[in-house]
Write a protein that holds these residues in place. Structure first.
Motif, PDB file in Angstrom:
ATOM      1  N   PRO A  40     -14.804   3.205 -48.267  1.00 56.69           N
ATOM      2  CA  PRO A  40     -15.424   3.733 -47.052  1.00 56.69           C
ATOM      3  C   PRO A  40     -16.451   2.783 -46.464  1.00 56.69           C
ATOM      4  O   PRO A  40     -17.023   1.944 -47.168  1.00 56.69           O
ATOM      5  CB  PRO A  40     -16.081   5.026 -47.503  1.00 56.69           C
ATOM      6  CG  PRO A  40     -15.811   5.190 -48.943  1.00 56.69           C
ATOM      7  CD  PRO A  40     -14.997   4.052 -49.439  1.00 56.69           C
ATOM      8  N   SER A  41     -16.682   2.941 -45.202  1.00 56.36           N
ATOM      9  CA  SER A  41     -17.656   2.148 -44.477  1.00 56.36           C
ATOM     10  C   SER A  41     -19.026   2.215 -45.166  1.00 56.36           C
ATOM     11  O   SER A  41     -19.440   3.286 -45.608  1.00 56.36           O
ATOM     12  CB  SER A  41     -17.702   2.788 -43.092  1.00 56.36           C
ATOM     13  OG  SER A  41     -18.320   1.988 -42.236  1.00 56.36           O
ATOM     14  N   GLY A  42     -19.680   1.081 -45.295  1.00 55.68           N
ATOM     15  CA  GLY A  42     -21.015   1.055 -45.892  1.00 55.68           C
ATOM     16  C   GLY A  42     -21.022   1.003 -47.416  1.00 55.68           C
ATOM     17  O   GLY A  42     -22.080   1.110 -48.039  1.00 55.68           O
ATOM     18  N   CYS A  43     -19.848   0.795 -48.049  1.00 56.56           N
ATOM     19  CA  CYS A  43     -19.805   0.823 -49.516  1.00 56.56           C
ATOM     20  C   CYS A  43     -20.089  -0.551 -50.122  1.00 56.56           C
ATOM     21  O   CYS A  43     -20.005  -0.715 -51.342  1.00 56.56           O
ATOM     22  CB  CYS A  43     -18.470   1.362 -50.010  1.00 56.56           C
ATOM     23  SG  CYS A  43     -17.090   0.265 -49.686  1.00 56.56           S
ATOM     24  N   GLY A  44     -20.416  -1.554 -49.306  1.00 59.70           N
ATOM     25  CA  GLY A  44     -20.833  -2.839 -49.860  1.00 59.70           C
ATOM     26  C   GLY A  44     -19.771  -3.923 -49.859  1.00 59.70           C
ATOM     27  O   GLY A  44     -19.965  -4.990 -50.457  1.00 59.70           O
ATOM     28  N   LYS A  45     -18.662  -3.707 -49.172  1.00 59.03           N
ATOM     29  CA  LYS A  45     -17.573  -4.693 -49.189  1.00 59.03           C
ATOM     30  C   LYS A  45     -18.011  -6.015 -48.564  1.00 59.03           C
ATOM     31  O   LYS A  45     -17.808  -7.087 -49.140  1.00 59.03           O
ATOM     32  CB  LYS A  45     -16.341  -4.145 -48.425  1.00 59.03           C
ATOM     33  CG  LYS A  45     -15.849  -2.809 -48.933  1.00 59.03           C
ATOM     34  CD  LYS A  45     -14.645  -2.283 -48.151  1.00 59.03           C
ATOM     35  CE  LYS A  45     -14.885  -1.962 -46.673  1.00 59.03           C
ATOM     36  NZ  LYS A  45     -15.845  -0.859 -46.429  1.00 59.03           N
ATOM     37  N   SER A  46     -18.618  -5.929 -47.367  1.00 53.79           N
ATOM     38  CA  SER A  46     -19.058  -7.164 -46.702  1.00 53.79           C
ATOM     39  C   SER A  46     -20.165  -7.840 -47.507  1.00 53.79           C
ATOM     40  O   SER A  46     -20.176  -9.071 -47.640  1.00 53.79           O
ATOM     41  CB  SER A  46     -19.583  -6.869 -45.297  1.00 53.79           C
ATOM     42  OG  SER A  46     -18.544  -6.403 -44.484  1.00 53.79           O
ATOM     43  N   THR A  47     -21.070  -7.051 -48.033  1.00 55.84           N
ATOM     44  CA  THR A  47     -22.187  -7.620 -48.800  1.00 55.84           C
ATOM     45  C   THR A  47     -21.649  -8.376 -50.017  1.00 55.84           C
ATOM     46  O   THR A  47     -22.120  -9.474 -50.332  1.00 55.84           O
ATOM     47  CB  THR A  47     -23.159  -6.500 -49.231  1.00 55.84           C
ATOM     48  OG1 THR A  47     -23.547  -5.777 -48.067  1.00 55.84           O
ATOM     49  CG2 THR A  47     -24.384  -7.060 -49.929  1.00 55.84           C
TER      50      THR A  47
HETATM   51  N1  LIG Z   1     -29.131  -6.460 -43.192  1.00 56.52           N
HETATM   52  C1  LIG Z   1     -29.175  -5.298 -43.854  1.00 56.52           C
HETATM   53  N2  LIG Z   1     -30.357  -4.724 -44.177  1.00 56.52           N
HETATM   54  C2  LIG Z   1     -30.396  -3.558 -44.860  1.00 56.52           C
HETATM   55  N3  LIG Z   1     -29.310  -2.883 -45.282  1.00 56.52           N
HETATM   56  C3  LIG Z   1     -28.120  -3.392 -44.977  1.00 56.52           C
HETATM   57  C4  LIG Z   1     -27.959  -4.623 -44.255  1.00 56.52           C
HETATM   58  N4  LIG Z   1     -26.640  -4.892 -44.118  1.00 56.52           N
HETATM   59  C5  LIG Z   1     -25.997  -3.867 -44.715  1.00 56.52           C
HETATM   60  N5  LIG Z   1     -26.864  -2.970 -45.238  1.00 56.52           N
HETATM   61  C6  LIG Z   1     -26.522  -1.737 -45.982  1.00 56.52           C
HETATM   62  O1  LIG Z   1     -25.848  -2.096 -47.182  1.00 56.52           O
HETATM   63  C7  LIG Z   1     -24.769  -1.198 -47.422  1.00 56.52           C
HETATM   64  C8  LIG Z   1     -23.478  -1.979 -47.535  1.00 56.52           C
HETATM   65  O2  LIG Z   1     -23.165  -2.541 -46.268  1.00 56.52           O
HETATM   66  P1  LIG Z   1     -21.851  -3.404 -46.039  1.00 56.52           P
HETATM   67  O3  LIG Z   1     -21.714  -4.364 -47.148  1.00 56.52           O
HETATM   68  O4  LIG Z   1     -21.907  -3.934 -44.662  1.00 56.52           O
HETATM   69  O5  LIG Z   1     -20.703  -2.289 -46.162  1.00 56.52           O
HETATM   70  P2  LIG Z   1     -19.153  -2.335 -45.773  1.00 56.52           P
HETATM   71  O6  LIG Z   1     -18.799  -3.742 -45.446  1.00 56.52           O
HETATM   72  O7  LIG Z   1     -18.442  -1.792 -46.975  1.00 56.52           O
HETATM   73  O8  LIG Z   1     -18.983  -1.409 -44.603  1.00 56.52           O
HETATM   74  C9  LIG Z   1     -24.789  -0.169 -46.293  1.00 56.52           C
HETATM   75  O9  LIG Z   1     -25.477   0.964 -46.749  1.00 56.52           O
HETATM   76  C10 LIG Z   1     -25.539  -0.880 -45.201  1.00 56.52           C
HETATM   77  O10 LIG Z   1     -26.222   0.056 -44.387  1.00 56.52           O
END
Ligand SMILES: Nc1ncnc2c1ncn2[C@@H]1O[C@H](COP(=O)(O)OP(=O)(O)O)[C@@H](O)[C@H]1O
Ligand SMILES: [Mg+2]
Length: 254
Positions: A40-47
């Motif tokens: 799901p969206s926001g689960c940390g995939k991009s991070t």
């Molecule tokens: N620059 C940031 N500062 C604070 N929190 C962040 C930042 N970028 C992402 N997040 C939070 O980290 C979590 C993971 O985000 P992200 O990796 O973008 O998820 P996904 O790619 O799975 O949608 C989310 O809860 C998001 O809100």
């Protein structure tokens, strides 16, 4: 380490300030495979991908712990040079991002030029080689000096793939590479990924379950920063072990 393993991630954690966004992920990636990440969206995939490309740390207050071993070296070692890491683990982003005011040719060879390579014949040869691998050569061979931004969205994304391949990284990360593209352009990128795995290992985030099932060998399912389940894609999409995975892939959650 097992000869088949190109990248070995061990207990990877990532934070934004106090927020724990990626939680103790351990996963090894085999050579010449496509590895999907869903969740799901926001689960940390991009991070997670951004950690592996050493760009998460550029966010103020961000932190990483754990290891990711490639060529026997931990990419997070204080002695590891992020620029070197990015030559081994390249990344393609969700939104095509060719360098503006730069020709198609320059966009592809910029990484090589930054390495100090100047020989024009070599650069031209590599540009052609990478544009061919990115399935874009035939469409741009007569206009290599046109601005990269003059291409369509799908072509720009393939240009970004060519740019990433130019420094020949054994691992290529892709963060929802087709989400900004129409179905025809997406299908081209999907075909291209299957070609790429002959030479590279691909880790691709996708929100498209059909895409993950079609193109990937292995799939990891993330929820709230954790790796909930990972397996052969053929297993994940037909016989998921966890109820959360089943609910997600059948569209009941996420
Ligand atoms: N620059 C940031 N500062 C604070 N929190 C962040 C930042 N970028 C992402 N997040 C939070 O980290 C979590 C993971 O985000 P992200 O990796 O973008 O998820 P996904 O790619 O799975 O949608 C989310 O809860 C998001 O809100
Ligand atoms: Mg994302």
């Amino acid at each position: 380490m097992n000869q088949d393993i190109i990248l070995d991630v061990k207990d990877l954690n990532a934070w934004f300030g106090n927020f724990h966004a990626v939680k103790s992920i351990s996963k090894s990636y085999k050579k010449n495979t496509i590895n999907a990440i869903i969740g799901p969206s926001g689960c940390g995939k991009s991070t997670y991908l951004r950690c592996l490309n050493r760009i998460h740390e550029e966010v103020p207050g961000a932190k990483v712990s754990g290891e990711a071993i490639i060529d026997g070296q931990n990419i997070f070692d204080p002695k590891a040079d992020p620029v070197e890491v990015r030559r081994k683990i390249g990344m393609v982003f969700q939104k095509p991002n060719p360098f503006p005011a730069m020709s198609i040719y320059e966009n592809v060879v910029i990484g090589l030029k930054l390495q100090g390579i100047k020989k024009k014949s070599f650069l031209l040869e590599q540009a052609e080689n990478c544009l061919r691998k990115a399935a874009l050569w035939d469409e741009v061979k007569d206009k290599l000096n046109k601005d990269g931004m003059s291409l369509s969205g799908g072509q720009q994304q393939r240009l970004c793939i060519a740019r990433t391949l130019a420094v020949n990284p054994p691992v290529v990360l892709m963060d929802e590479p087709t989400s900004a593209l129409d179905p025809i352009a997406s299908a081209k990128i999907e075909d291209l990924m299957s070609e790429l795995k002959k030479e590279y290992t691909v880790i691709v985030v996708t929100h498209n379950m059909q895409q993950a099932a079609r193109i990937s060998d292995y799939t990891s399912f993330f929820v709230l920063g954790e790796l909930i389940e990972h397996n052969l894609s053929s297993e994940i999409f037909t016989r998921p072990k966890m109820k959360q995975t089943e609910d997600y892939i059948t569209g009941r959650f996420g």
